[in-house]
Design a protein around this motif. Structure first.
Motif, PDB file in Angstrom:
ATOM      1  N   LYS A 167       0.826  -1.205   0.000  1.00 54.68           N
ATOM      2  CA  LYS A 167       0.000   0.000   0.000  1.00 54.68           C
ATOM      3  C   LYS A 167       0.864   1.260   0.000  1.00 54.68           C
ATOM      4  CE  LYS A 167      -3.891   0.158   0.243  1.00 54.68           C
ATOM      5  NZ  LYS A 167      -4.865   0.265  -0.863  1.00 54.68           N
ATOM      6  N   ARG A 168       2.126   1.148  -0.437  1.00 52.33           N
ATOM      7  CA  ARG A 168       2.954   2.339  -0.581  1.00 52.33           C
ATOM      8  C   ARG A 168       2.436   3.197  -1.733  1.00 52.33           C
ATOM      9  NH1 ARG A 168       8.570  -0.333  -1.699  1.00 52.33           N
ATOM     10  NH2 ARG A 168       7.155  -1.488  -3.087  1.00 52.33           N
ATOM     11  N   LYS A 198       4.535   7.525   2.046  1.00 52.09           N
ATOM     12  CA  LYS A 198       3.645   6.920   3.028  1.00 52.09           C
ATOM     13  C   LYS A 198       3.246   5.534   2.536  1.00 52.09           C
ATOM     14  CE  LYS A 198      -0.476   9.090   1.051  1.00 52.09           C
ATOM     15  NZ  LYS A 198      -1.663   9.950   1.321  1.00 52.09           N
ATOM     16  N   GLY A 199       2.733   4.726   3.465  1.00 58.18           N
ATOM     17  CA  GLY A 199       2.227   3.416   3.086  1.00 58.18           C
ATOM     18  C   GLY A 199       3.001   2.278   3.736  1.00 58.18           C
ATOM     19  N   LEU A 200       2.430   1.101   3.626  1.00 51.57           N
ATOM     20  CA  LEU A 200       2.964  -0.103   4.270  1.00 51.57           C
ATOM     21  C   LEU A 200       3.087  -1.218   3.252  1.00 51.57           C
ATOM     22  CD1 LEU A 200       3.628  -1.673   6.982  1.00 51.57           C
ATOM     23  CD2 LEU A 200       1.178  -2.238   7.044  1.00 51.57           C
ATOM     24  N   ASN A 212      11.153 -16.117   4.602  1.00 51.51           N
ATOM     25  CA  ASN A 212      11.549 -14.713   4.666  1.00 51.51           C
ATOM     26  C   ASN A 212      10.344 -13.847   4.999  1.00 51.51           C
ATOM     27  OD1 ASN A 212      14.068 -15.581   3.725  1.00 51.51           O
ATOM     28  ND2 ASN A 212      13.559 -15.120   1.601  1.00 51.51           N
ATOM     29  N   GLU A 213      10.564 -12.861   5.875  1.00 52.71           N
ATOM     30  CA  GLU A 213       9.514 -11.900   6.214  1.00 52.71           C
ATOM     31  C   GLU A 213      10.075 -10.493   6.036  1.00 52.71           C
ATOM     32  OE1 GLU A 213      10.769 -13.630   9.164  1.00 52.71           O
ATOM     33  OE2 GLU A 213       9.796 -15.497   8.571  1.00 52.71           O
ATOM     34  N   LEU A 214       9.247  -9.608   5.494  1.00 48.77           N
ATOM     35  CA  LEU A 214       9.669  -8.227   5.251  1.00 48.77           C
ATOM     36  C   LEU A 214       8.527  -7.277   5.565  1.00 48.77           C
ATOM     37  CD1 LEU A 214      11.595  -6.787   2.231  1.00 48.77           C
ATOM     38  CD2 LEU A 214       9.320  -5.907   2.739  1.00 48.77           C
ATOM     39  N   VAL A 215       8.845  -6.201   6.289  1.00 50.40           N
ATOM     40  CA  VAL A 215       7.892  -5.121   6.556  1.00 50.40           C
ATOM     41  C   VAL A 215       8.596  -3.795   6.290  1.00 50.40           C
ATOM     42  CG1 VAL A 215       6.470  -3.934   8.269  1.00 50.40           C
ATOM     43  CG2 VAL A 215       6.628  -6.437   8.305  1.00 50.40           C
TER      44      VAL A 215
END
Length: 393
Positions: free
Chosen positions: A227-228, A236-238, A261-264
């Motif tokens: 959601k960038r 803004k956004g994730l 793998n995890e990415l935030v």
């Protein structure tokens, strides 16, 4: 090999650095008369503030930009050059679709670095917005020199240098789950790899003869929620990405192992001119991959493959302060932890980075900021030319 894996960052660099450094001869040769020169001058100027801006140039050139790019990855010798023809195709706004739709981008690349590494390849990232489908494809041939580090019996650390000849092919496709903005997808990578030691003596204990000439066939399943407000330089956004991969005989691999793998990435404005970013990443491997595919910490100021383990965790923050509509200052601070089998949490290696740099908004229509960062790690400095955002994957 940070510069190879970051496909979107490579594409960004190729598009915009070429015009900032030099215009190619074919472009200039078409602008010889006064009218042509005036037209070119207008193409690289923003209609709002009259400043240098490449948005209109990219659009009027039908998306094609010839490229020269500088490579600054410490693991590849700290300096190198790359050339890449690029095609960027902005998407028209869909009447019934909300949010940001990234452009389709096609790129070729050839690179040569100070430590003798070189590669040629190409790729494409695109989408079919009406169908809710995204895809990525790529292939390359690479001859790369890299250093790996291991703790030896006396408690010290030793460096081992290797040459890698690789022929990787990659494909990824994902479909949007209706009314969720969540994409579920499959990806596959096949690579034939030949590893040659660049040191005398026997192979170290952490390497088996099987790893010297082998095939990697990796099948992956992923979820991606993005959601960038830009794939280039978000304000803004994730974005949240989860990826599970497996290698087995039936996937075309000579090895049997799995990865998670995890990415935030989260961007949010604290003030109108202050953008804060947070990055969290985790990489885990199960069973026994080849030594060069163990997870490693990726932070500015730390050479790629410098800190490897069965699990790596990274947290980093970046703060961008917009001084004007074009110029910005950036500061960042990060922390990483590497876990090796049978090591407790307290014994796991701890690393950090910090640094700063500047950005110039080089293409307002695409939300692209470009600049240079200088970073300090535990035992080294690094400098990086950044296009878009350093966290792009």
């Amino acid at each position: 090999m940070k510069c190879i894996h970051r496909s979107s960052g490579l594409i960004l660099a190729a598009i915009f650095l070429s015009v900032m450094l030099c215009f190619s001869y074919p472009v200039l040769s078409q602008e010889q008369d006064k009218t042509g020169k005036k037209k070119l001058k207008e193409l690289i100027k923003d209609t709002l503030d009259g400043k240098l801006d490449l948005s209109e140039f990219v659009l009027k050139a039908n998306g094609f930009v010839p490229v020269m790019m500088i490579i600054t990855e410490p693991a590849l010798g700290g300096f190198g050059v790359a050339a890449a023809p690029l095609f960027i195709s902005p998407r028209k706004e869909e009447p019934n679709r909300k949010g940001y739709t990234p452009p389709d981008i096609t790129a070729g690349v050839g690179l040569l670095t100070a430590n003798g590494s070189w590669a040629v390849g190409g790729g494409r990232m695109g989408s079919f917005p009406k169908a809710g489908v995204k895809y990525r494809i790529g292939a390359a041939y690479a001859d790369i020199n890299l250093d790996f580090y291991r703790t030896i019996a006396d408690g010290g650390e030793k460096k081992y240098s290797f040459n890698f000849e690789m022929l990787p092919v990659f494909v990824s496709i994902s479909k949007e789950i209706p009314k969720t903005d969540l994409y579920a997808g499959l990806q596959y990578m096949f690579a034939h790899t030949v590893v040659k030691p660049r040191f005398s003596g026997d192979l170290p204990d952490f390497i088996t003869s099987k790893e010297m000439v082998s095939n990697i066939g990796t099948l992956g399943f992923f979820l991606d929620w993005d959601k960038r407000n830009s794939i280039f330089t978000p304000d803004k956004g994730l974005r949240v990405n989860l990826l599970y991969t497996m290698d087995d005989n039936w996937t075309g691999s000579d090895f049997n192992y799995q990865k998670m793998n995890e990415l935030v990435n989260w961007f949010f404005p604290i003030r109108d001119n202050w953008i804060s970013g947070l990055r969290l990443e985790g990489h885990h491997v199960f069973q026994d991959p080849p030594f060069y595919l163990l997870p490693s910490i990726m932070l500015r100021g730390i050479p790629a493959m410098r800190y490897q383990g069965q699990t790596t965790l990274v947290a980093e923050t970046e703060q961008r302060f917009d001084l004007t509509g074009r110029w910005s200052l950036v500061g960042f601070l990060g922390y990483g932890k590497t876990f090796v089998n049978d090591y407790s949490f307290l014994k796991a290696a701890n690393v950090y980075n910090y640094g700063g740099g500047f950005r110039y908004q080089i293409a307002r229509a695409f939300r692209v900021r470009a600049g240079i960062d200088v970073a300090k790690g535990p035992d080294s400095w690094g400098w990086y030319i950044v296009f878009g955002h350093n966290w792009n994957r």
